[in-house]
Design an enzyme around this catalytic site. Structure first.
Site, PDB file in Angstrom:
ATOM      1  CB  CYS A   1      -1.153   0.279   1.147  1.00  0.00           C
ATOM      2  SG  CYS A   1       0.255   0.424   2.531  1.00  0.00           S
ATOM      3  CB  ALA A   2       0.390   4.583   0.059  1.00  0.00           C
TER       4      ALA A   2
END
Length: 378
Positions: free
Chosen positions: A72-73
């Site tokens: 994910c980020a």
């Protein structure tokens, strides 16, 4: 609980061409714009919000015979999804630090010795910023080191130099960067090294620097490893290459392994495309064809050599790089100006930061650099 996989571990899997399956839980637009790339990697993109109620719908899409990495980020969402998968009986990992950490990882790779005589034959170390395609260099001899195109992750270079008991004496930027924030000036301030920048790229900078001009020479260590500046405009009006020990050609953002530099990041593509052609078709062709080209970026993961380095002999590029084999000047001009990719994220802010006009904090700098590098003509 799921185990973390570090950016270094992922980098080693890329270099070794290992198989891995990536479950990317960012939004589709973020995934399409920029992702972890590996020659043997497979992907599934399912946004985190689609998995809040459970992961049962994607279990049959995940392999059981290879590593599965959730990405994910920033890390938090991937930990949540990875734990759900573990509870469902799957063994998975998550990327420690997420894509922000991936953007910042630097992998040092030695390119081997320089001069053939003496106890200390010198060395060039390439720092591969695997997630952004940025390449920086440390030229080493007799306890001294010169840095070229250092990124903002300054501690990596400083720690490496300390570990090897090296004194950083000179720091160069081949041009005013627009895709990433330079760490050159900060490193020079911390070490007392001389910071060099091409003056044609620096009329608006707010700090002092040494003028990097055609023919400038710097010696590294007592073995007289020579770093010679070679004016090669086109990506920017001040772009400067380096010939190191008559063995390596550091080309900055003018020439890459599989492409050539774009001339438009200052809004002057039509003005600078002629300079770009002159550097590629005249200046470089007058050099020894045995020089090994070391660019400041790579575009494709396939450009990595078996050891993870990005390097190729000049004569190979003269034969195989399409951008070096367009005889008609007008065709070249059209190819360059009509095949420009989207401009890098926040490139104007990055340029102003590198000029000293902005001083964003660390988190703002990370946000400015999110996404792929886009320094090449497609």
């Amino acid at each position: 609980m799921a185990q973390a996989m570090t950016t270094k571990e992922v980098t080693q899997k890329i270099i070794r061409r290992e198989k891995m399956f990536i479950l990317d839980v960012r939004n589709e637009d973020a995934f399409q714009d920029w992702k972890i790339e590996g020659e043997q990697f497979s992907y599934l993109n399912v946004p985190y919000f689609d998995l809040l109620d459970g992961v049962e719908d994607i279990l049959d899409q995940l392999p059981t015979d290879q590593n599965v990495l959730v990405v994910c980020a920033k890390e938090g969402s991937s930990i949540f999804v990875a734990d759900l998968l573990e509870e469902a009986g799957r063994t998975v990992s998550y990327l420690a630090g997420g894509m922000k950490a991936w953007s910042e990882h630097l992998e040092p790779i030695s390119l081997g010795s320089l001069n053939e005589t003496g106890a200390d034959r010198g060395e060039v170390v390439q720092f591969v910023r695997i997630g952004k395609g940025c390449l920086s260099y440390m030229i080493i001899s007799e306890g001294e080191a010169v840095l070229v195109d250092a990124t903002r992750m300054t501690d990596v270079y400083l720690d490496y130099a300390k570990e090897r008991q090296l004194e950083i004496t000179h720091v160069f930027d081949t041009h005013l960067h627009a895709d990433h924030i330079s760490g050159g000036r900060e490193i020079a301030e911390k070490t007392g090294a001389t910071y060099w920048l091409p003056p044609k790229d620096a009329p608006d900078v707010t700090f002092d620097y040494a003028a990097l001009e055609d023919g400038s020479h710097v010696q590294v260590g007592d073995t007289q490893i020579d770093v010679r500046a070679l004016y090669s405009p086109g990506h920017t009006i001040g772009s400067t290459s380096f010939v190191v020990d008559n063995r390596y050609l550091l080309t900055g953002d003018i020439l890459f392994i599989d492409s050539i530099g774009r001339p438009d990041l200052a809004g002057l593509a039509e003005d600078w495309v002629g300079d770009l052609r002159d550097s590629l078709y005249n200046t470089y062709r007058e050099l020894s064809k045995d020089l090994i080209v070391l660019p400041a970026h790579f575009m494709l993961i396939e450009e990595l050599n078996e050891d993870g380095s990005v390097a190729e002999k000049l004569d190979v590029l003269l034969a195989n790089n399409h951008g070096l084999n367009i005889e008609d000047e007008e065709t070249f001009r059209k190819m360059v100006t009509e095949n420009l990719p989207p401009q890098p994220n926040a490139y104007q802010e990055i340029r102003e930061t590198n000029m000293g006009k902005q001083t964003p904090d660390r988190e703002a700098q990370r946000e400015m650099e999110v996404g792929p590098n886009r320094c090449a003509v497609r």
